[in-house]
Design a protein around this motif. Structure first.
Motif, PDB file in Angstrom:
ATOM      1  N   ILE A 100       0.845  -1.199   0.000  1.00 12.42           N
ATOM      2  CA  ILE A 100       0.000   0.000   0.000  1.00 12.42           C
ATOM      3  C   ILE A 100       0.881   1.251   0.000  1.00 12.42           C
ATOM      4  N   ILE A 101       0.541   2.173  -0.901  1.00 13.94           N
ATOM      5  CA  ILE A 101       1.220   3.477  -0.883  1.00 13.94           C
ATOM      6  C   ILE A 101       0.169   4.500  -0.444  1.00 13.94           C
ATOM      7  N   LEU A 102       0.270   4.938   0.785  1.00 16.59           N
ATOM      8  CA  LEU A 102      -0.678   5.896   1.343  1.00 16.59           C
ATOM      9  C   LEU A 102      -0.237   7.295   0.914  1.00 16.59           C
ATOM     10  N   VAL A 103      -1.183   8.086   0.400  1.00 13.78           N
ATOM     11  CA  VAL A 103      -0.824   9.400  -0.136  1.00 13.78           C
ATOM     12  C   VAL A 103      -1.567  10.495   0.627  1.00 13.78           C
ATOM     13  N   ASP A 104      -0.824  11.456   1.177  1.00 15.29           N
ATOM     14  CA  ASP A 104      -1.475  12.601   1.837  1.00 15.29           C
ATOM     15  C   ASP A 104      -0.718  13.875   1.476  1.00 15.29           C
ATOM     16  N   ASP A 105      -1.394  15.015   1.630  1.00 18.18           N
ATOM     17  CA  ASP A 105      -0.741  16.255   1.191  1.00 18.18           C
ATOM     18  C   ASP A 105       0.318  16.736   2.182  1.00 18.18           C
TER      19      ASP A 105
END
Lengths: 181, 309
Positions: A100-105
């Motif tokens: 899983i590649i979790l993406v947040d700003d």
């Protein structure tokens, strides 16, 4: 008094997204067991941009993605002044044994990511979880959480706020630092 | 995010349409969570809930318990048959003793109409009415309207007929309030002896003929004959009731439109509803049960948030 300064403009954001996309390709190769997950609401915009760039760079590969809402997984629900508006949970696949590649700003205290890790485990036991963030605010962590891929690292005072604006919502791509004094 | 205008869920009568809309939108989110491999969220882990059931219940009690567990709340259960109520303790004393153990929300089912309103005025906890005598059963009405919304896209403009024992039914009263607040047209059908006197004041018309009622409606919500609440004979026999108001496949096949069949349960199969209808494609009875958990999660979650604000 309200002070604002731009720390990234559209060009810099585009360059960072391109670099992050290449870093992801370097690590995940053909994305066979990888899933890109945007953290609702603002991480979803970054996730969409990264996905667009990856699709451009790897046109023959179908990269799986989704958006994760962590409203019900937060640890501050009962302590907040205003209730959180739940967003759309857009995940139609199992995370069992996936990368899983979790993406947040923005990575700030790390509490949202902790909640996101809880939420991720509701969809199965992933093999690995990585974190991609456009802005990494150093020296502000409440928990031992660090990003795997970073667009830009900044040092900001705790009373300062970092805001990522996206064209889809604000009409322009930019990152602002806002100071409340 | 908007919050509920009420501090308790005592009845649909006290809710605004915007409250119902907020509950439905929150239930949409919880329904997605209920379809995840792991259906539990930590939202209410700081909250203690007491389920006080002074009257028999299967699905409402289970549904509330499951909703509470899936929100990670601490729960305690009490039923009148196994408590000091049998020794003569008053409702207020029982509840105050439970509250001394630091309980935040009370889910109350009680045979007396108004029991939850009484409690809300006298104790410092959020009260959720899980059915008070022949008065209201708000979460059932919410899940019924939610199931209609899910089936048709919206409730506004739908024609709903509630069939059966309206006089003794808390489900009927809550459904009438809820559906009317959401813009549906509601009528009732059943023997005149099972119709309440205040029907006109609710702006609800009465069909005494089942075929006319079914031909008119989009949705038929069929109620159980509540034998436990009937000290008088309101109709000659169950057989006669079943012949005049029981719904079977033959009756549905004669209709010009396809209608949706609902039932709050428990079904008296062969009395108000035949098995071939209860298990047919017309029926959304099991969807109602499934939606019950999401609706109750939404209600508990929104009331718990209200507490902190």
């Amino acid at each position: 008094m309200l002070g604002k300064r731009e720390i990234m403009n559209k060009e810099l954001i585009d360059i960072a997204i391109e670099r992050l996309s290449y870093q992801l390709i370097e690590k995940h190769n053909k994305f066979e067991s990888s899933i890109l997950i945007g953290l609702q609401p603002r991480g979803a915009f970054l996730c969409k941009r990264v996905l667009k760039k990856l699709n451009f760079l790897l046109p023959t590969i179908d990269i799986k993605s989704g958006n994760l809402d962590i409203s019900f997984y937060r640890d501050d629900l009962m302590r907040r002044d205003h209730p959180i508006e739940p967003d759309i949970m857009d995940i139609n696949l199992s995370f069992e044994d996936k990368d899983i590649i979790l993406v947040d700003d923005v990575l700030f205290t790390g509490r949202s990511i902790r909640s996101a890790l809880d939420a991720i485990l509701s969809f199965g036991r992933p093999k690995t979880v990585e974190l991609l963030t456009l802005i990494n605010r150093r020296f502000s962590r409440h928990l031992p959480i660090e990003p795997t891929y970073v667009g830009k690292t900044i040092d900001a005072l705790s009373e300062e706020k970092v805001i990522v604006e996206w064209k889809e919502v604000h009409g322009v791509d930019r990152v602002l630092m806002k100071k409340n004094t | 995010m908007s919050i509920l205008s009420v501090n308790h869920l005592l009845g649909i009568k006290y809710l605004k349409p915007s409250d119902i809309d907020l509950i439905f939108k929150t239930a949409d989110n919880f329904k997605k969570i209920l379809n995840q491999p792991i259906k539990k969220v930590p939202s209410l882990r700081d909250i203690s809930i007491a389920n006080l059931f002074f009257e028999d219940s299967t699905r409402t009690k289970l549904s509330f318990e499951l909703a509470e567990k899936r929100l990670s709340a601490e729960i305690i259960n009490l039923s009148s048959t196994s408590s000091s109520v049998k020794k003569g303790e008053t409702l207020l004393d029982t509840v105050n003793n439970i509250l001394a153990m630091k309980v935040d929300i009370i889910v109350l089912r009680h045979p007396n109409p108004g029991a939850s309103v009484f409690l809300s005025r006298n104790v410092d906890a959020k009260i959720v009415n899980a059915g008070d005598g022949t008065h209201e059963h708000p979460t059932q009405a919410l899940l019924d309207a939610y199931s209609i919304r899910e089936k048709f896209g919206n409730v506004n403009g739908r024609k709903v007929v509630i069939i059966g024992d309206i006089l003794h039914s808390r489900v009927a009263l809550s459904n009438i309030y809820c559906l009317q607040k959401l813009g549906a047209e509601v009528r009732v059908c059943g023997p005149s002896s099972l119709m309440p006197k205040h029907l006109n004041s609710l702006n609800v018309e009465h069909f005494s003929n089942l075929d006319e009622a079914l031909e008119w409606c989009d949705i038929a919500n069929i109620l159980r004959i509540q034998l436990e609440r009937q000290n008088l004979n309101y109709f000659p026999s169950l057989r006669e009731y079943s012949m005049r108001y029981g719904i079977n496949k033959k009756i549905l096949d004669k209709l010009t439109n396809d209608i949706v069949i609902m039932h709050p349960g428990p079904i008296n199969r062969g009395v108000e509803l035949s098995s071939d209808v209860a298990d047919s494609k017309h029926s959304i009875i099991l969807n109602q049960v499934e939606n019950g958990v999401a609706i109750r999660m939404a209600v508990l979650y929104l009331l718990a948030l209200k507490k902190s604000n």
